[in-house]
Write an enzyme that holds these catalytic residues in place. Structure first.
Site, PDB file in Angstrom:
ATOM      1  N   GLU A 164       9.276   6.526   3.614  1.00  0.00           N
ATOM      2  CA  GLU A 164       9.582   6.627   5.043  1.00  0.00           C
ATOM      3  C   GLU A 164      11.086   6.523   5.305  1.00  0.00           C
ATOM      4  O   GLU A 164      11.594   7.037   6.288  1.00  0.00           O
ATOM      5  CB  GLU A 164       8.845   5.515   5.805  1.00  0.00           C
ATOM      6  CG  GLU A 164       8.251   5.979   7.128  1.00  0.00           C
ATOM      7  CD  GLU A 164       7.409   4.909   7.781  1.00  0.00           C
ATOM      8  OE1 GLU A 164       6.208   5.130   7.962  1.00  0.00           O
ATOM      9  OE2 GLU A 164       7.966   3.836   8.108  1.00  0.00           O
TER      10      GLU A 164
ATOM     11  N   HIS B 106      -3.891   4.620 -19.433  1.00  0.00           N
ATOM     12  CA  HIS B 106      -5.084   5.381 -19.837  1.00  0.00           C
ATOM     13  C   HIS B 106      -5.443   6.441 -18.803  1.00  0.00           C
ATOM     14  O   HIS B 106      -6.562   6.922 -18.772  1.00  0.00           O
ATOM     15  CB  HIS B 106      -6.247   4.410 -20.053  1.00  0.00           C
ATOM     16  CG  HIS B 106      -5.898   3.311 -21.010  1.00  0.00           C
ATOM     17  ND1 HIS B 106      -5.944   3.460 -22.378  1.00  0.00           N
ATOM     18  CD2 HIS B 106      -5.420   2.061 -20.803  1.00  0.00           C
ATOM     19  CE1 HIS B 106      -5.540   2.356 -22.965  1.00  0.00           C
ATOM     20  NE2 HIS B 106      -5.217   1.481 -22.032  1.00  0.00           N
TER      21      HIS B 106
ATOM     22  N   LYS C  46       0.626  11.791  15.271  1.00  0.00           N
ATOM     23  CA  LYS C  46       0.122  10.796  16.246  1.00  0.00           C
ATOM     24  C   LYS C  46      -0.169  11.476  17.588  1.00  0.00           C
ATOM     25  O   LYS C  46      -1.201  11.240  18.217  1.00  0.00           O
ATOM     26  CB  LYS C  46       1.161   9.688  16.444  1.00  0.00           C
ATOM     27  CG  LYS C  46       1.385   8.805  15.226  1.00  0.00           C
ATOM     28  CD  LYS C  46       2.394   7.699  15.522  1.00  0.00           C
ATOM     29  CE  LYS C  46       2.686   6.860  14.292  1.00  0.00           C
ATOM     30  NZ  LYS C  46       3.673   5.782  14.556  1.00  0.00           N
TER      31      LYS C  46
HETATM   32  O1  LIG Z   1       4.470  -1.827  13.881  1.00  0.00           O
HETATM   33  P1  LIG Z   1       3.999  -0.586  14.540  1.00  0.00           P
HETATM   34  O2  LIG Z   1       4.891  -0.130  15.639  1.00  0.00           O
HETATM   35  O3  LIG Z   1       2.566  -0.708  14.978  1.00  0.00           O
HETATM   36  O4  LIG Z   1       4.064   0.610  13.460  1.00  0.00           O
HETATM   37  C1  LIG Z   1       3.326   0.539  12.274  1.00  0.00           C
HETATM   38  C2  LIG Z   1       3.873   1.514  11.280  1.00  0.00           C
HETATM   39  O5  LIG Z   1       3.736   2.850  11.779  1.00  0.00           O
HETATM   40  C3  LIG Z   1       4.940   3.567  11.515  1.00  0.00           C
HETATM   41  O6  LIG Z   1       5.635   3.693  12.703  1.00  0.00           O
HETATM   42  C4  LIG Z   1       4.603   4.929  10.960  1.00  0.00           C
HETATM   43  O7  LIG Z   1       3.692   5.565  11.730  1.00  0.00           O
HETATM   44  C5  LIG Z   1       5.697   2.752  10.513  1.00  0.00           C
HETATM   45  O8  LIG Z   1       7.053   3.000  10.500  1.00  0.00           O
HETATM   46  C6  LIG Z   1       5.343   1.356  10.952  1.00  0.00           C
HETATM   47  O9  LIG Z   1       5.584   0.424   9.940  1.00  0.00           O
END
Ligand SMILES: O=P(O)(O)OC[C@H]1O[C@](O)(CO)[C@@H](O)[C@@H]1O
Length: 451
Positions: free
Chosen positions: A282, A311, A424
């Site tokens: 990331e 393995h 998302k």
């Molecule tokens: O802590 P949050 O805002 O719920 O995000 C959870 C995770 O989702 C992310 O934003 C990735 O979708 C990560 O960077 C982060 O660690």
């Protein structure tokens, strides 16, 4: 202190390794970047020296220890660090032990993935009357976390239990839904410093509260990180493990080795590789450089378990494309050991008799390391004298600092993650979230399905 062995990253130990000339050319750049980062004091460094964060966690100790179960509700950076700590520092049967066998500390469960089978099986195992739910989300808007949060709210409600007596949030100090609910309903909420990214937050209340609940020495964790930081700001690269790791991975990347395998020879440290995977992927996987050019940068982190993946994966690592570096994570002293009895004299088995299991494990690591070197495949070793909070704190800091240095070397921003948003938003649209109705997204015009 953790030790690092970079020998098999370099010529002549590995043909095609880093030459002295290549390394001396990058040294001034590494020193400059170390100076820059120690001047910039990124949030993952500041968090170590922010006493208030640790005190806020300690202030909850008495309340938290009243419970039997601690459930972390969070995903990505909001759970991976805590999971790595629990897996490394607690025995595998921790949740099956009685409270007195746990020294008065809590069982720990994680609700990360929204897999209904898994979530239901966790909820089957806990009695909400004796459970504290730690809802962890920096943004306060992550769907998986909010779904699980509402599920446990429902559970508390049907049991007539007061949410503010069974929930503690860890979230942004000012912004986001969780902060609003906390203020509205007087639910305890710990702070995640706004400038601290999720994947860099394990040494903040995100990791410290779950760690405290299961009896981890959180002061030792922070002390380990502080002592590692002192080495991370050393200007002599040969004495700076983070600068060495960044320089080696960067120079091997230039040689086409873009895949970074992390292979702990320890089941307890295996989940650390999950934490590393998020940090590396990331932070370094970026479409644009800092100058706005399209670069599609990044190194691909892969996890493997020693010796199990000897393995399954090592065939590829030795004879497949020469596109990887392998980091072995070695443990020198295990908490326990087992002597292998001598049962048979047959030559195929007698050599194992009278030996320790740890001896076999270590020699398997060395065997794999040497086989890679024989095939001119670079590797390095991170050596844990033993597994405890002080060492874990160091590991987190060394890798966070290495990642910051890699960001400078790759000329990308290691602290954002723009590439996670589109998926998302399409999910919000499919879940009919207000404001996302008109989301257009690619549908396959030519369906290729085998029924
Ligand atoms: O802590 P949050 O805002 O719920 O995000 C959870 C995770 O989702 C992310 O934003 C990735 O979708 C990560 O960077 C982060 O660690």
């Amino acid at each position: 202190m953790l030790r690092f062995d970079f020998s098999f990253m370099f010529e002549p130990n590995v043909k095609g390794g880093i030459t002295e000339e290549e390394f001396s050319q990058i040294q001034p750049t590494m020193t400059r970047f170390v100076e820059e980062i120690s001047r910039e004091k990124p949030a993952f460094v500041k968090v170590l020296f922010d006493r208030n964060l640790m005190d806020a966690v300690e202030d909850l100790r008495e309340w938290i220890l009243n419970f039997d179960n601690f459930v972390v509700i969070g995903i990505g950076g909001s759970s991976l660090g805590a999971a790595a700590l629990a897996n490394a520092l607690k025995p595998f049967d921790w949740n099956y032990l009685s409270k007195s066998e746990r020294g008065g500390y809590l069982r720990i469960f994680f609700l990360e993935n929204v897999d209904p089978d898994y979530t239901a099986s966790v909820l089957d195992r806990i009695d909400p009357r004796y459970t504290i739910f730690n809802v962890v989300s920096k943004s306060g808007s992550t769907a998986e976390c909010l779904a699980h949060y509402q599920i446990i709210r429902g559970l508390l409600e049907v049991r007539g239990l007061n949410p503010s007596e069974h929930i503690v949030f860890t979230t942004d100090p000012k912004k986001g839904l969780l902060r609003r609910i906390a203020e509205r309903e007087k639910i305890v909420a710990l702070d995640i410093p706004p400038e601290l990214g999720g994947r860099f937050s394990v040494l903040s209340p995100v990791g410290l509260l779950p760690a405290m609940a299961i009896g981890v020495d959180i002061k030792a964790l922070i002390d380990g990180a502080k002592d590692a930081y002192a080495k991370c700001v050393a200007l002599d690269v040969w004495k700076n493990p983070a600068a060495m790791m960044a320089a080696c991975h960067y120079l091997h990347k230039l040689k086409g080795r873009r895949i970074s395998v992390m292979m702990p020879y320890s089941n307890r440290l295996y989940t650390l590789a999950d934490w590393f995977r998020q940090l590396w992927a990331e932070s370094l996987g970026k479409k644009y450089s800092l100058n706005g050019e399209e670069v599609y940068e990044g190194l691909t982190p892969i996890k493997a378990l020693g010796v199990v993946d000897q393995h399954s994966q090592v065939q590829l690592y030795n004879e497949g494309p020469d596109d990887k570096t392998v980091t072995f994570v070695e443990v020198e002293n295990f908490d326990r050991d087992i002597l292998i009895p001598s049962i048979h004299d047959d030559e195929e088995i007698s050599y194992l008799g009278g030996k320790r299991l740890s001896n076999l494990l270590r020699n398997e690591l060395f065997g794999t390391e040497r086989s890679l070197a024989f095939n001119n495949r670079p590797s390095m070793r991170v050596i844990f004298p033993s597994i405890d909070a002080y060492e874990l704190g160091q590991f987190f800091m060394y890798y966070e600092f290495t990642t910051a240095l890699m960001g400078k070397l790759l000329n990308i921003n290691p602290y954002d993650q723009p590439g996670v948003e589109l998926g998302k938003q399409i999910t919000y649209s499919l879940m009919e979230r207000k404001g996302f109705e008109k989301m257009a997204f690619p549908e396959p015009s030519k369906r290729v399905v085998i029924e």
